[in-house]
Design an enzyme around this catalytic site. Structure first.
Site, PDB file in Angstrom:
ATOM      1  CG  ASP A   6      -3.803  -9.655   6.109  1.00  0.00           C
ATOM      2  OD1 ASP A   6      -4.110 -10.005   4.967  1.00  0.00           O
ATOM      3  OD2 ASP A   6      -2.688  -9.200   6.409  1.00  0.00           O
ATOM      4  CG  HIS A  46      -3.428 -12.869   0.986  1.00  0.00           C
ATOM      5  ND1 HIS A  46      -3.069 -13.353   2.230  1.00  0.00           N
ATOM      6  CD2 HIS A  46      -3.598 -11.546   1.137  1.00  0.00           C
ATOM      7  CE1 HIS A  46      -3.011 -12.327   3.083  1.00  0.00           C
ATOM      8  NE2 HIS A  46      -3.339 -11.228   2.454  1.00  0.00           N
ATOM      9  CG  HIS A  64       0.778  -8.456   9.249  1.00  0.00           C
ATOM     10  ND1 HIS A  64       1.802  -7.939   8.498  1.00  0.00           N
ATOM     11  CD2 HIS A  64      -0.165  -8.850   8.362  1.00  0.00           C
ATOM     12  CE1 HIS A  64       1.484  -7.996   7.196  1.00  0.00           C
ATOM     13  NE2 HIS A  64       0.297  -8.539   7.113  1.00  0.00           N
ATOM     14  CD  GLU A  92      -0.205  -9.799   0.699  1.00  0.00           C
ATOM     15  OE1 GLU A  92      -0.013  -8.599   0.540  1.00  0.00           O
ATOM     16  OE2 GLU A  92      -0.169 -10.309   1.825  1.00  0.00           O
ATOM     17  CD  GLU A  93       0.179 -11.229   4.838  1.00  0.00           C
ATOM     18  OE1 GLU A  93       1.055 -10.344   4.758  1.00  0.00           O
ATOM     19  OE2 GLU A  93      -0.990 -10.979   5.162  1.00  0.00           O
ATOM     20  CG  ASP A 102      -5.018  -8.397   1.304  1.00  0.00           C
ATOM     21  OD1 ASP A 102      -5.354  -8.740   2.454  1.00  0.00           O
ATOM     22  OD2 ASP A 102      -3.829  -8.322   0.936  1.00  0.00           O
TER      23      ASP A 102
HETATM   24 ZN   LIG Z   1      -3.370  -9.371   3.331  1.00  0.00          ZN
END
Ligand SMILES: [Zn+2]
Length: 477
Positions: free
Chosen positions: A296, A284, A429, A330-331, A358
């Site tokens: 990420d 992603h 994140h 995606e998030e 991922d």
């Molecule tokens: Zn991810």
């Protein structure tokens, strides 16, 4: 063909432009190379250019939350780089939410010599903001959604603090994530004024970890933030001394407009024998907004792009079509994965495998699939060229990645490279998800494993068995 180690020379083609739109013309001639393709793929991946790609994405595009200018720049960057590599690129439309972070501040009041202490918080994606003066409330600590429900009216007017034990290793991400995803909505239903969720993290230097939270349409909403694990512990200790009061100020909320048009970025290597059979490799393109999204999922984007690049550079075209999809969003709601499944519904019965990168940038440790024992046996043969990298085992997995999860409803088998994720949730994140967390050699090894698995599945005579569709209703419907 049972292992890519014995890929026939026929898959080594003269370079022909791949195109997702119209079939490529037949190659003018077939180049016969004596050396085996898998060794070349591994060798090319181990040169480590995936890392350079990742650094360019992270440092020149930066944070790319869906709906943001950064996400739009990422789409342009990916399309440009794939074109530079010789691919035709298709941008497939995806509608994404547009949510913006604003000021975010919290303090525990009525404690300490100064009368308050700052708390490290960051809004959860999708959270509404607080009134301009913030909200204040007594903290009510819970460890589960059931515990919150059992408290009933006692949550009214409170700031609910969701605790869990992920940072002590007693709880995994999968177990803790419903607290972040659904906890705030449950707290709102119970009449709370705000929610704090202990960061879903395995390590912390007071860096809160964000993530999406969702409120059912038409239901009550409240301001929700992640709180650094250290500060969640502070609130817990203070609660032993008596009632704890927190003040929270969040400036986040829907952007204007609240939804925008974005895109999945798609490019492919046309299959030389069965071009209508497709192996999807995805990652992603979007990230959270707090950092560069290097781990990420910049790492996964780099792995996918590098897989296509080296195959083309080596003039390798497999039996089936290998399609790279850089998913948008995606998030914050998975709209790219859902859009892909909807837009390609007619050909999903001919999608023979889907792989998503991922899981960060760690070294590869195993391969996995949800295609059952026969699928695992096939993967075991395909990963033979990876023995030198220590990848020798195949495990059973439930799914291969969020973006490809909608494909499971059409029984598309998933395959995956399992990577070392011991440090993944240290930075996931959070503001610490930066390029320095990525090791060039480990990312190169993961790329090699990903390329071998992808090409093996695209080349193998035998296909993965198609698993049963999930029994649960698709959650996005
Ligand atoms: Zn991810």
């Amino acid at each position: 063909l049972t292992a890519i180690a014995s890929l026939p020379a026929a898959i080594l083609l003269a370079a022909t432009p791949a195109t997702p739109v119209t079939p490529a013309p037949p190659p003018a001639h077939r180049q016969v190379l004596p050396a085996d393709a898998s060794a070349r793929l591994v060798g090319a991946a181990l040169e480590g250019h995936a890392y350079d790609r990742l650094v360019e994405l992270a440092d020149t595009v930066g944070p790319r939350l869906a709906g943001s200018p950064g996400a739009a720049a990422a789409v342009n960057w990916a399309a440009r780089r794939l074109r530079d590599d010789g691919f035709q690129v298709k941008l497939e439309p995806v509608r994404v939410p547009h949510w913006v972070r604003g000021v975010e501040r919290a303090e525990v009041v009525g404690v300490g010599a100064a009368g308050s202490m700052p708390l490290a918080v960051t809004a959860l994606g999708g959270s509404p903001g607080t009134p301009a003066g913030g909200v204040e409330g007594e903290v009510l600590e819970v460890k589960s959604l059931d515990e919150l429900r059992a408290l009933g009216a006692r949550a009214k007017g409170k700031i609910v603090l969701f605790q869990h034990e992920m940072d002590s290793g007693k709880t995994g991400y999968g177990e803790a994530s419903p607290l972040r995803g659904r906890g705030p909505a449950e707290a709102a239903k119970a009449g709370a004024v705000a929610a704090l969720v202990r960061s879903l993290a395995t390590s912390s230097l007071r860096s809160p970890h964000t993530g999406t939270t969702s409120f059912p349409a038409g239901g009550p909403r409240l301001p929700a933030a992640a709180i650094a694990t250290e500060d969640a512990d502070l609130l817990h200790r203070l609660a032993a001394r008596g009632p704890v009061k927190v003040k929270l100020l969040l400036g986040c909320g829907p952007g204007s407009p609240p939804e925008v048009e974005s895109a999945n970025v798609v490019a492919e290597i046309h299959g030389r024998e069965r071009p209508d059979e497709i192996v999807v490799i995805g990652a992603h393109l979007d990230s959270w907004d707090l950092a560069q999204g290097a781990v990420d999922d910049g790492a996964g984007v780099a792995m996918v792009m590098e897989t296509l690049r080296i195959a083309r550079a080596l003039r390798i075209a497999p039996r089936r079509t290998l399609r790279a999809v850089l998913f948008m969003n995606e998030e914050h709601g998975l709209s790219g994965g859902v859009a892909y499944a909807e837009q390609h519904r007619a050909e999903l019965s001919r999608h023979v495998a889907a792989l998503e990168a991922d899981s960060g940038a760690g070294r590869p440790v195993a391969a996995g699939t949800n295609a059952g024992p026969a699928g695992e046996a096939l993967l075991r043969r395909l990963i033979a060229p990876l023995a030198g990298l220590g990848v020798t085992s195949v495990v059973s997995v439930r799914g291969g990645g969020a973006d490809i999860s909608p494909l499971a409803y059409e029984r598309v088998p998933h395959a995956a490279v399992r990577q070392d994720t011991a440090r993944y949730f240290d930075v996931h994140h959070s503001a610490a998800d930066t390029v320095d967390k990525v090791d060039r050699a480990e990312l190169a090894q993961a790329t090699a494993a990903f390329a071998i698995l992808a090409f093996g599945l695209a080349e193998s005579e035998e296909a993965l068995p198609r698993p049963e569709a999930p029994k649960e209703e698709p959650w996005w419907k």
